[in-house]
Scaffold this active site. Sequence first.
Site, short mmCIF file in Angstrom:
data_model
loop_
_atom_site.label_atom_id
_atom_site.label_comp_id
_atom_site.label_asym_id
_atom_site.label_seq_id
_atom_site.Cartn_x
_atom_site.Cartn_y
_atom_site.Cartn_z
N LYS A 57 9.18 2.24 -12.30
CA LYS A 57 8.03 3.04 -11.85
C LYS A 57 8.41 4.52 -11.69
CE LYS A 57 3.99 4.13 -10.62
NZ LYS A 57 3.00 4.28 -11.71
N ARG A 106 0.83 -1.22 0.00
CA ARG A 106 0.00 0.00 0.00
C ARG A 106 0.86 1.26 0.00
NH1 ARG A 106 -5.22 -1.14 1.81
NH2 ARG A 106 -5.49 0.83 2.87
C1 AGP Z 1 3.53 6.19 -17.53
O1 AGP Z 1 2.66 5.07 -17.50
C2 AGP Z 1 4.91 5.87 -17.01
N1 AGP Z 1 4.83 5.25 -15.74
C3 AGP Z 1 5.85 7.08 -17.09
O2 AGP Z 1 5.65 7.74 -18.32
C4 AGP Z 1 5.66 8.13 -15.98
O3 AGP Z 1 4.43 8.80 -16.15
C5 AGP Z 1 6.81 9.14 -16.06
O4 AGP Z 1 8.02 8.44 -15.84
C6 AGP Z 1 6.69 10.28 -15.04
O5 AGP Z 1 6.73 9.76 -13.74
P1 AGP Z 1 6.28 10.73 -12.53
O6 AGP Z 1 4.86 11.09 -12.79
O7 AGP Z 1 6.49 9.93 -11.28
O8 AGP Z 1 7.17 11.96 -12.58
#
Ligand code: AGP
Length: 606
Positions: free
Chosen positions: A601, A27
Amino acid sequence: MCGITGYIGKDPALSFVMQGLQKLEYRGYDSAGVTLVDEEGLSTYKTKGRLSELEKLLEDKDCPQICGIGHTRWATHGVPSQLNSHPHSNQKNTISLVHNGIIENYASLKEALIEKGYSFQSETDTEIVVNLLDDYYYNDTHDLFEALKKTLKGLEGSFALCIVSTIEPDTIYVAKKESPMVLGKTKDASFCASDAPALLAYTKRILPLEDGQIAILKKESIEVFDFDGKKAEEKWIDIPYDIEAAQKGGYDSFMLKEIHEQPTAIKETLRGVLVNKKIIFKELDELNYKWKKINRIYLVACGTAYHACIFASQILQRNIETPISHMPASEFRYGDPYLDRNSLCIFVSQSGETADTMAAMKLAKEKKAKTIAVVNALGSSMTRIADATIYTCAGPEISVASTKAYTTQLTLLTCLSIYLSEKINDVVADEGLLNDLKKLPDYVREMLKEEKTIEELSHLLDKKNDAYFIGRLLDYPTALEGALKLKEISYVHADAYYAGELKHGPIALIEKKTVVIAIASQSEVAQKTISNIEETIARGAEVILITKKDTQADKFRHVIRLREMNDVLYPIVSIVLLQLLAYYTATNKGCDIDKPRNLAKSVTVE
Ligand code: AGP
């Protein structure tokens, strides 16, 4: 979202409490703590950081107590710190509790308690609750159950509470309103937790508490009441799945769970921001910016968050003459953008840790620009650099592919654009938009009912390596985000184009059975987009059309119609269909949904 565990039984409580917190780590959290209780008193151990830090704290402690509670904190009020971590106790150290949720009226309650002579150690809303309980018990009822009922009647917002005391050291009180709480029982013990995974090693028969219910847990019994103290019916259920599946709430993946969490995430994001048809950002009021002197606005982010910036720059520009632009952070940081102290830079990030976005924010600060962060993870690095941060309340997003973070970003940015339009240009918020914003969680919930249709349509991509997403105006960031979702989890190559750009080249790519996903939700251009798409049908394309109720689309085989709402909100609703399309396409192809190849992520490197 926080994690809660509680145990009262024949064995030492600590082992259940800690294993339960481990099962709830998914979580997301930034601090952890436990309180153990017996006739001798309350023993509370808590720390910022991971559970391993808490384990170190407990290493040399003797903890035979058979009653205890635990908590992993996902900060909402007050940054991650030892003082702000739970459990929180009253000054007498006779009552201790943990909380998951947001007490909306905590400021007024705190003021009243301070007037009565109470003092506070933390910045949390939770500490108000334990002091309220103290006040009602010692200065009024002298009965803990009665004191709890009075306390709950005064709370507004969401809460799952778990309470122990030296007053009744053999009892755990639990109360629930909007935040989750489940109970379990064996012949020698009673348990409670935020979610089933914490219980499954002990029992698969659980009792999910309902809103407005209090439970009294003793070693040999569990009793459930409503907030008035009237006995409540107990609806026990048998969990048919294992711990890992339970962490996913019974869904096959965190991504699908998070797609379905969006109505709640949007509701939590609007809580305290959209109040009685007014947009409130106290954090921004306190900046005392000279809003009318702002001479340009930049919106800066990466990936999905950048698509949210494209959306926001369009809706801002409709109401503000000031030049407004959006830029990927990786370009902004090296693009030497013109900035001065009257420039406003808005940085959007789920994690609040993305390296490019952080670097872009630091550049803006060096150039004396004003900086506002739109972030999901409270206390993350960006929130400590920006002049002010406003939070999406999506809860932790586990799946690499961003879904609920995106729709809550669009929601919060819509609120921010209303706020800035009024501050910069004296624009009065559109009443219809505010009404639809309030209903947005229901609109998204309604869109999720199209899941079966999308699952069937996803087979159009079974043997395909390419797909094209097209849209105009606010449908364009939706096309970009839909293409990104498909790419990153199903590895199908997908591109997004402005619908009006097709005839300037990309239409050369269209041949028989090419899959085209068209979004035509914006009133002023929907019919134009549809005529662009008809050109692709003439060349044999398989088109999935997402459009509003009243558009002419009789040439299309696959049409999903959106209910009537303010045009600004269509992107928040229509993207749900494209998230599901990506999900089912990837599932059909046997891809790893939550951990797609090559991706992380949070991209904390350049
Ligand atoms: C989108 O699905 C990805 N996980 C990736 O584009 C992400 O949005 C991008 O790395 C930005 O991350 P953040 O919003 O944590 O800054």
